[in-house]
Write a protein that holds these residues in place. Structure first.
Motif, short mmCIF file in Angstrom:
data_model
loop_
_atom_site.label_atom_id
_atom_site.label_comp_id
_atom_site.label_asym_id
_atom_site.label_seq_id
_atom_site.Cartn_x
_atom_site.Cartn_y
_atom_site.Cartn_z
N SER A 2 49.25 84.96 -10.79
CA SER A 2 49.69 84.75 -12.39
C SER A 2 50.31 83.90 -13.02
O SER A 2 51.36 83.14 -12.43
N GLU A 3 49.72 83.69 -14.32
CA GLU A 3 50.32 82.12 -14.62
C GLU A 3 51.29 82.95 -15.85
O GLU A 3 51.58 82.31 -16.94
N ARG A 4 51.79 83.98 -15.68
CA ARG A 4 52.74 84.98 -17.05
C ARG A 4 54.43 84.26 -16.56
O ARG A 4 54.22 84.48 -15.65
N ASN A 5 55.20 83.68 -17.23
CA ASN A 5 56.32 83.58 -16.89
C ASN A 5 57.27 84.52 -17.55
O ASN A 5 57.09 84.43 -18.70
N VAL A 6 57.39 85.04 -17.26
CA VAL A 6 59.71 85.65 -17.27
C VAL A 6 60.30 85.11 -17.00
O VAL A 6 60.81 85.02 -16.06
N ALA A 7 61.55 84.65 -17.96
CA ALA A 7 62.79 83.83 -17.47
C ALA A 7 63.61 85.22 -17.60
O ALA A 7 64.06 85.47 -19.10
N ILE A 8 64.50 84.85 -16.95
CA ILE A 8 66.46 84.88 -17.68
C ILE A 8 66.30 84.23 -17.32
O ILE A 8 66.47 83.04 -16.99
N ALA A 26 58.97 79.11 -26.83
CA ALA A 26 58.15 78.05 -27.72
C ALA A 26 56.72 77.89 -26.69
O ALA A 26 55.26 77.79 -26.95
N ALA A 27 57.41 77.89 -25.55
CA ALA A 27 56.52 77.19 -23.86
C ALA A 27 55.28 78.85 -24.33
O ALA A 27 54.30 78.49 -23.22
N GLY A 28 55.96 79.76 -24.51
CA GLY A 28 54.81 80.83 -24.57
C GLY A 28 55.42 81.54 -23.21
O GLY A 28 54.55 82.93 -22.79
N HIS A 29 57.25 81.24 -23.09
CA HIS A 29 57.53 82.33 -21.91
C HIS A 29 57.96 83.11 -22.45
O HIS A 29 57.97 83.89 -23.74
N GLN A 30 58.37 84.32 -21.77
CA GLN A 30 58.49 86.21 -22.13
C GLN A 30 60.05 85.91 -21.82
O GLN A 30 60.45 85.14 -20.41
N VAL A 31 61.26 85.92 -22.42
CA VAL A 31 62.45 85.62 -22.23
C VAL A 31 63.40 86.97 -22.34
O VAL A 31 63.27 87.68 -23.55
N ILE A 32 64.27 87.58 -20.93
CA ILE A 32 64.93 88.18 -20.95
C ILE A 32 66.58 87.47 -21.34
O ILE A 32 66.64 86.92 -20.28
N SER A 33 67.24 87.51 -22.33
CA SER A 33 68.56 87.37 -22.54
C SER A 33 69.62 88.58 -21.68
O SER A 33 70.01 89.30 -22.07
N LEU A 34 70.42 87.82 -21.34
CA LEU A 34 71.74 88.40 -20.19
C LEU A 34 72.92 88.12 -20.85
O LEU A 34 73.48 86.35 -20.27
N ASP A 35 73.84 88.71 -21.68
CA ASP A 35 74.85 88.16 -22.40
C ASP A 35 75.64 89.33 -22.30
O ASP A 35 75.22 90.36 -23.06
N ASP A 40 71.83 86.93 -32.74
CA ASP A 40 71.92 87.19 -33.82
C ASP A 40 70.22 86.20 -34.38
O ASP A 40 70.10 86.31 -35.27
N TRP A 41 69.89 86.04 -33.40
CA TRP A 41 68.32 85.43 -33.64
C TRP A 41 67.02 86.32 -33.39
O TRP A 41 67.16 86.82 -32.03
N THR A 42 65.94 86.64 -33.49
CA THR A 42 65.45 87.32 -32.92
C THR A 42 63.88 86.37 -32.20
O THR A 42 63.79 85.74 -33.55
N HIS A 43 62.72 87.09 -31.36
CA HIS A 43 61.68 86.60 -30.91
C HIS A 43 60.95 87.66 -30.64
O HIS A 43 61.02 88.71 -30.05
N ALA A 44 59.09 88.00 -30.89
CA ALA A 44 58.75 89.34 -30.59
C ALA A 44 58.51 88.84 -29.03
O ALA A 44 59.00 89.97 -27.79
N ASN A 45 58.83 87.60 -28.08
CA ASN A 45 59.18 87.72 -27.29
C ASN A 45 60.12 87.64 -25.77
O ASN A 45 60.33 87.29 -25.57
N LEU A 46 61.16 87.53 -27.59
CA LEU A 46 62.60 87.92 -26.44
C LEU A 46 63.19 89.57 -26.34
O LEU A 46 62.87 89.77 -26.87
N GLU A 47 63.75 89.73 -25.26
CA GLU A 47 64.62 90.78 -24.78
C GLU A 47 65.55 90.67 -24.99
O GLU A 47 66.06 90.36 -22.95
N PRO A 48 66.99 90.77 -25.34
CA PRO A 48 67.66 91.27 -25.16
C PRO A 48 68.56 92.07 -24.65
O PRO A 48 68.20 93.10 -24.72
N VAL A 49 69.10 92.19 -23.04
CA VAL A 49 69.63 92.77 -21.95
C VAL A 49 71.64 92.60 -22.84
O VAL A 49 72.05 91.25 -21.91
#
Length: 242
Positions: A2-8, A26-35, A40-49
């Motif tokens: 798979s070429e799908r990238n999901v980054a923590i 910006a490179a097309g990854h889905q990002v899971i933010s652990l914090d 205080d910012w959003t993106h369609a492919n950003l998932e905050p945890v």
């Protein structure tokens, strides 16, 4: 594969972590933010945890949950804290807390994602250490645990290379972030003094670090593992005025 990238990305709510997360998005990854804080910012492919990475159980629970819901391809462990103190004021709790945050949390996240990475024969792990790993006054707990990342990454690189997984370290020098200004207040003459002491003549920016992370994170960087890249303007080398 798979070429799908999901980054923590840990600590993605601000500073260097935000710059890394934004570069990955910006490179097309889905990002899971652990914090511990919501961005205080959003993106369609950003998932905050929301998770306190100082808490081993909370970290393990979050890691299992994310790995169960996503095919994690990238882990960037950026979250960090300094706790500056001279030797006389350092406590065992400083060592224990920073060991959990800088080393234990990284181990927990990688252990959760590793089975999937091995199955897909692809993974990119980047640990954000520090130039202070080479030593810095008032940084006993910070330097000790950040230098620990170097040995940990090299060991992991040996164990995972045959599975298409690379493990590398980015070690920033002084970078202007909120954490930097907790140590040196904004507007202090020490900021300019520090900039003049760095060979390139300036303090680093979060995007300087993000670009190095994106280099190691590339699918084309499959022949590079177990390495540490100092993004420090030459501060890890030093200079001698003659």
């Amino acid at each position: 594969m798979s070429e799908r990238n999901v980054a923590i990305v840990t600590g993605a709510s601000g500073g260097i972590g935000r710059a890394i997360a934004e570069a990955m998005l910006a490179a097309g990854h889905q990002v899971i933010s652990l914090d511990r804080r919501l961005p205080d910012w959003t993106h369609a492919n950003l998932e905050p945890v929301l998770v306190d990475l100082f808490d081993p159980k909370a970290t393990a629970d979050a890691a299992r949950d994310v790995a169960a819901r996503h095919e994690v391809s990238h882990i960037v462990h950026n979250a960090g804290i300094i706790r500056p103190n001279l030797i006389e004021q350092v406590t065992p709790d400083d060592i224990a807390a920073l060991s959990q945050l800088h080393l234990g949390a990284a181990l927990t996240l990688v252990q959760a994602a590793l089975p999937g990475m091995k199955q897909r024969h692809f993974g990119r792990i980047v640990l954000i250490a520090s130039r202070a790993a080479l030593g810095a006054a008032t940084r006993t707990a910070y330097s000790a645990t950040k230098s620990g990342m170097l040995g940990m990454a090299r060991t992991w690189a040996l164990e995972t290379a045959a599975h298409g997984i690379t493990v590398n370290v980015v070690a920033p020098g002084p970078v202007e972030t909120d954490m930097f200004h907790e140590v040196i207040p904004q507007g202090s003459p020490k900021v300019d003094q520090l900039a003049r002491s760095i060979p390139v003549g300036r303090i680093g920016r979060p995007n300087d670090v993000a670009r190095a992370v994106m280099f190691f994170s590339s699918r084309d960087a499959d022949f590079i593992t177990g390495q540490a890249l100092y993004v420090c303007g030459g501060a890890s080398i030093g200079s001698i005025a003659l």
